[in-house]
Scaffold this motif. Structure first.
Motif, PDB file in Angstrom:
ATOM      1  N   THR A  80       0.735  -0.998  -0.709  1.00  0.00           N
ATOM      2  CA  THR A  80       1.461  -2.149  -0.163  1.00  0.00           C
ATOM      3  C   THR A  80       1.827  -1.828   1.287  1.00  0.00           C
ATOM      4  OG1 THR A  80       3.233  -3.728  -0.594  1.00  0.00           O
ATOM      5  CG2 THR A  80       3.753  -1.400  -0.967  1.00  0.00           C
ATOM      6  N   PHE A  81       2.594  -2.713   1.922  1.00  0.00           N
ATOM      7  CA  PHE A  81       3.028  -2.503   3.298  1.00  0.00           C
ATOM      8  C   PHE A  81       4.518  -2.202   3.353  1.00  0.00           C
ATOM      9  CE2 PHE A  81      -0.596  -5.419   3.734  1.00  0.00           C
ATOM     10  CZ  PHE A  81      -1.376  -4.702   4.632  1.00  0.00           C
ATOM     11  N   ASN A  82       4.927  -1.377   4.351  1.00  0.00           N
ATOM     12  CA  ASN A  82       6.351  -1.181   4.592  1.00  0.00           C
ATOM     13  C   ASN A  82       6.809  -2.158   5.677  1.00  0.00           C
ATOM     14  OD1 ASN A  82       5.508  -0.067   7.061  1.00  0.00           O
ATOM     15  ND2 ASN A  82       5.942   2.037   6.466  1.00  0.00           N
ATOM     16  N   ARG A  83       8.042  -2.067   6.092  1.00  0.00           N
ATOM     17  CA  ARG A  83       8.581  -2.997   7.091  1.00  0.00           C
ATOM     18  C   ARG A  83       7.893  -2.883   8.441  1.00  0.00           C
ATOM     19  NH1 ARG A  83      14.977  -2.443   5.727  1.00  0.00           N
ATOM     20  NH2 ARG A  83      14.877  -3.595   3.766  1.00  0.00           N
ATOM     21  N   SER A  84       7.317  -1.719   8.724  1.00  0.00           N
ATOM     22  CA  SER A  84       6.590  -1.509   9.983  1.00  0.00           C
ATOM     23  C   SER A  84       5.147  -1.979   9.896  1.00  0.00           C
ATOM     24  CB  SER A  84       6.622  -0.023  10.368  1.00  0.00           C
ATOM     25  OG  SER A  84       7.938   0.422  10.507  1.00  0.00           O
ATOM     26  N   LYS A  85       4.790  -2.612   8.782  1.00  0.00           N
ATOM     27  CA  LYS A  85       3.434  -3.118   8.539  1.00  0.00           C
ATOM     28  C   LYS A  85       2.404  -2.002   8.400  1.00  0.00           C
ATOM     29  CE  LYS A  85       4.689  -7.436   8.852  1.00  0.00           C
ATOM     30  NZ  LYS A  85       5.342  -7.945   7.694  1.00  0.00           N
ATOM     31  N   GLU A  86       2.861  -0.803   8.016  1.00  0.00           N
ATOM     32  CA  GLU A  86       1.953   0.293   7.708  1.00  0.00           C
ATOM     33  C   GLU A  86       1.720   0.323   6.205  1.00  0.00           C
ATOM     34  OE1 GLU A  86       3.230   3.359  11.269  1.00  0.00           O
ATOM     35  OE2 GLU A  86       4.008   3.704   9.266  1.00  0.00           O
ATOM     36  N   VAL A  87       0.523   0.761   5.794  1.00  0.00           N
ATOM     37  CA  VAL A  87       0.233   0.871   4.369  1.00  0.00           C
ATOM     38  C   VAL A  87       0.984   2.076   3.799  1.00  0.00           C
ATOM     39  CG1 VAL A  87      -1.565   1.314   2.648  1.00  0.00           C
ATOM     40  CG2 VAL A  87      -2.005  -0.265   4.529  1.00  0.00           C
ATOM     41  N   VAL A  88       1.592   1.861   2.646  1.00  0.00           N
ATOM     42  CA  VAL A  88       2.242   2.928   1.890  1.00  0.00           C
ATOM     43  C   VAL A  88       1.715   2.867   0.460  1.00  0.00           C
ATOM     44  CG1 VAL A  88       4.343   3.054   3.290  1.00  0.00           C
ATOM     45  CG2 VAL A  88       4.243   1.459   1.379  1.00  0.00           C
ATOM     46  N   VAL A  89       1.835   3.990  -0.233  1.00  0.00           N
ATOM     47  CA  VAL A  89       1.410   4.039  -1.631  1.00  0.00           C
ATOM     48  C   VAL A  89       2.654   4.170  -2.495  1.00  0.00           C
ATOM     49  CG1 VAL A  89       1.006   6.563  -1.594  1.00  0.00           C
ATOM     50  CG2 VAL A  89      -0.142   5.146  -3.303  1.00  0.00           C
ATOM     51  N   VAL A  90       2.687   3.425  -3.590  1.00  0.00           N
ATOM     52  CA  VAL A  90       3.781   3.539  -4.545  1.00  0.00           C
ATOM     53  C   VAL A  90       3.357   4.546  -5.599  1.00  0.00           C
ATOM     54  CG1 VAL A  90       5.174   2.347  -6.287  1.00  0.00           C
ATOM     55  CG2 VAL A  90       4.617   1.212  -4.121  1.00  0.00           C
ATOM     56  N   CYS A  91       4.224   5.536  -5.815  1.00  0.00           N
ATOM     57  CA  CYS A  91       3.993   6.547  -6.843  1.00  0.00           C
ATOM     58  C   CYS A  91       5.017   6.329  -7.945  1.00  0.00           C
ATOM     59  CB  CYS A  91       4.154   7.944  -6.264  1.00  0.00           C
ATOM     60  SG  CYS A  91       2.900   8.360  -5.051  1.00  0.00           S
ATOM     61  N   SER A  92       4.556   6.443  -9.177  1.00  0.00           N
ATOM     62  CA  SER A  92       5.412   6.202 -10.332  1.00  0.00           C
ATOM     63  C   SER A  92       5.605   7.509 -11.099  1.00  0.00           C
ATOM     64  CB  SER A  92       4.769   5.151 -11.233  1.00  0.00           C
ATOM     65  OG  SER A  92       5.620   4.825 -12.288  1.00  0.00           O
ATOM     66  N   TYR A  93       6.855   7.785 -11.430  1.00  0.00           N
ATOM     67  CA  TYR A  93       7.216   8.977 -12.203  1.00  0.00           C
ATOM     68  C   TYR A  93       7.591   8.556 -13.617  1.00  0.00           C
ATOM     69  CZ  TYR A  93       7.530  11.605  -7.834  1.00  0.00           C
ATOM     70  OH  TYR A  93       7.238  12.213  -6.637  1.00  0.00           O
TER      71      TYR A  93
END
Length: 121
Positions: A80-93
């Motif tokens: 997904t995107f963060n507030r800076s419009k950079e791609v981030v990955v969501v990791c689930s524990y």
């Protein structure tokens, strides 16, 4: 500029255009990909078991810049995107970490590492 990203899962292909060039990458067990237009990168998740187990980051020309398994105890979930419009990955524990199961991780280009950037809710 990276444009026209296409994930062809059934053929294990990731493709996009960059200027006058077409970039075509074979990526076994491709799950999903996103363009980070802020940094001109392509993020791809692959090898779902059932969730993706590999994150790969490419530059606009298709050179592999970074490859990683998820952080210890986590699985990659989605991009997904963060507030800076950079791609981030969501990791689930499986077990909560500081009160949360899901966390955003961003790629720190200077350190060439994933950095936890906050809870995903």
């Amino acid at each position: 500029m990276i444009e026209n990203l296409n994930c062809i899962k059934e053929n294990d292909l990731l493709e996009w255009t960059h200027g006058e060039s077409n970039v075509l990458i074979t990526m076994p067990f491709l799950d999903c990909a996103m363009i980070d237009s802020t940094r001109q990168l392509v993020f791809a998740l692959s090898e779902p078991k059932p969730l993706p187990t590999v994150l790969t980051i490419f530059d606009a020309q298709g050179e592999k810049l970074f490859w990683s398994a998820p952080p210890e105890g986590a699985t990659f979930y989605y991009l997904t995107f963060n507030r800076s419009k950079e791609v981030v990955v969501v990791c689930s524990y499986a077990e909560k970490q500081n009160g949360w199961h899901d966390w955003f991780y961003s790629w720190d280009m200077k350190r060439n590492a994933l950095s936890q950037s906050g809870p995903a809710y």
